[in-house]
Design an enzyme around this catalytic site. Structure first.
Site, PDB file in Angstrom:
ATOM      1  N   CYS A 122       8.669   6.942  18.716  1.00 38.89           N
ATOM      2  CA  CYS A 122       9.423   6.653  17.490  1.00 38.89           C
ATOM      3  C   CYS A 122       8.869   7.458  16.316  1.00 38.89           C
ATOM      4  O   CYS A 122       9.617   8.102  15.576  1.00 38.89           O
ATOM      5  CB  CYS A 122       9.375   5.157  17.199  1.00 38.89           C
ATOM      6  SG  CYS A 122      10.375   4.659  15.792  1.00 38.89           S
ATOM      7  N   CYS A 123       7.526   7.462  16.159  1.00 42.33           N
ATOM      8  CA  CYS A 123       6.922   8.262  15.083  1.00 42.33           C
ATOM      9  C   CYS A 123       7.239   9.746  15.279  1.00 42.33           C
ATOM     10  O   CYS A 123       7.425  10.481  14.311  1.00 42.33           O
ATOM     11  CB  CYS A 123       5.403   8.068  15.052  1.00 42.33           C
ATOM     12  SG  CYS A 123       4.835   6.532  14.283  1.00 42.33           S
ATOM     13  N   CYS A 209       6.483  -1.749  10.729  1.00 40.67           N
ATOM     14  CA  CYS A 209       5.156  -1.372  11.252  1.00 40.67           C
ATOM     15  C   CYS A 209       4.053  -1.554  10.221  1.00 40.67           C
ATOM     16  O   CYS A 209       2.944  -1.036  10.385  1.00 40.67           O
ATOM     17  CB  CYS A 209       5.182   0.065  11.747  1.00 40.67           C
ATOM     18  SG  CYS A 209       6.310   0.318  13.119  1.00 40.67           S
ATOM     19  N   CYS A 234      -0.124   8.511  13.039  1.00 38.31           N
ATOM     20  CA  CYS A 234       1.261   8.657  13.478  1.00 38.31           C
ATOM     21  C   CYS A 234       1.562  10.058  13.990  1.00 38.31           C
ATOM     22  O   CYS A 234       2.674  10.346  14.384  1.00 38.31           O
ATOM     23  CB  CYS A 234       2.191   8.309  12.344  1.00 38.31           C
ATOM     24  SG  CYS A 234       1.757   9.113  10.821  1.00 38.31           S
TER      25      CYS A 234
END
Ligand code: SF4
Length: 239
Positions: A122-123, A209, A234
């Site tokens: 996702c990051c 998050c 990240c």
């Protein structure tokens, strides 16, 4: 890899910058790179401090941000207040539409909670790819990183070659500052800041998050709190 600046120059400046103020570091960087440097901002307290410094040094200094699509409302609010207060032209980078749609269509809306790999995926889509796209046009970038923020940042220099991003120069004007110094600056100059800081969020990121921390907890404890401290980057700041 061809470097934007010779290693010897970066090493020399990094050594000298240990005695410089954040403004002196930024001044060097703006003179050296002009419109080929941009400041990466996620609009935490460090970032609004640096944007204020930039507004005093050079009205045309470039600022960019990554709009992941999952930011808290308070972050958009401070972006707008900064934009209006200092006339800052904020360059916004979004994730690629197809990759983002595929991620959510396949994995749902909270895939990042399933594993470190899914969180990094996702990051990767929402932050790393847009960052790489923005940095590919630059000779240097600047951040609001501080050494005391994380176990992964304790030896950070003020100026370094960013080998993870094509050998451009990375400038970290606040490396030596403490959290208290940063807040002193923001309060002294009445710089708009993110309202979440007053609700126990020292470190800001995507809404799902990031959470508030308790007194005495590490400042990064509210980021990806379900992971170990060693994995909590990240991918934006790689060696
Ligand atoms: Fe995705 Fe969370 Fe990373 Fe934001 S911080 S890009 S929502 S995993």
């Amino acid at each position: 890899m061809s470097l934007a600046v010779p290693v010897s120059e970066v090493d020399d400046v990094a050594r000298r910058a240990e005695a410089w103020t954040p403004q002196e570091i930024l001044d060097w960087a703006l003179n050296r790179f002009q419109d080929r440097i941009s400041f990466a901002s996620s609009f935490g307290v460090e970032d609004v401090a640096v944007i204020h410094m930039l507004s005093q040094l050079d009205k045309n200094a470039r600022v960019f941000t990554l709009d992941t699509g999952r930011l808290p409302a308070e972050t958009y609010d401070v972006m707008e207040r900064i934009r209006v207060a200092y006339g800052t032209k904020i360059e916004v980078y979004f994730p690629q539409r197809e990759a983002t749609e595929q991620l959510q269509n396949e994995k749902g809306f909270f895939s990042f909670r399933q594993s470190v790999e899914e969180r990094k995926r996702c990051c990767g889509i929402r932050k790393v790819e847009p960052l790489n796209r923005s940095l590919s046009t630059l000779d240097a970038w600047s951040t609001g990183l501080r050494r005391e923020q994380a176990v992964t940042r304790t030896i950070l220099p003020a100026v370094e070659i960013d080998h993870g991003h094509g050998g451009i120069v990375k400038v970290n004007p606040l490396v030596k500052w403490t959290e208290a110094q940063t807040w002193d600056y923001v309060r002294a100059h009445k710089v708009p800041y993110n309202a979440l800081h007053d609700q126990g969020y020292p470190s800001l990121g995507c809404a799902p998050c990031t959470r508030a921390i308790k007194p005495g907890e590490d400042v990064r404890a509210g980021r990806w709190w379900w992971e170990n401290p060693e994995t909590k980057e990240c991918g934006l700041h790689k060696a």
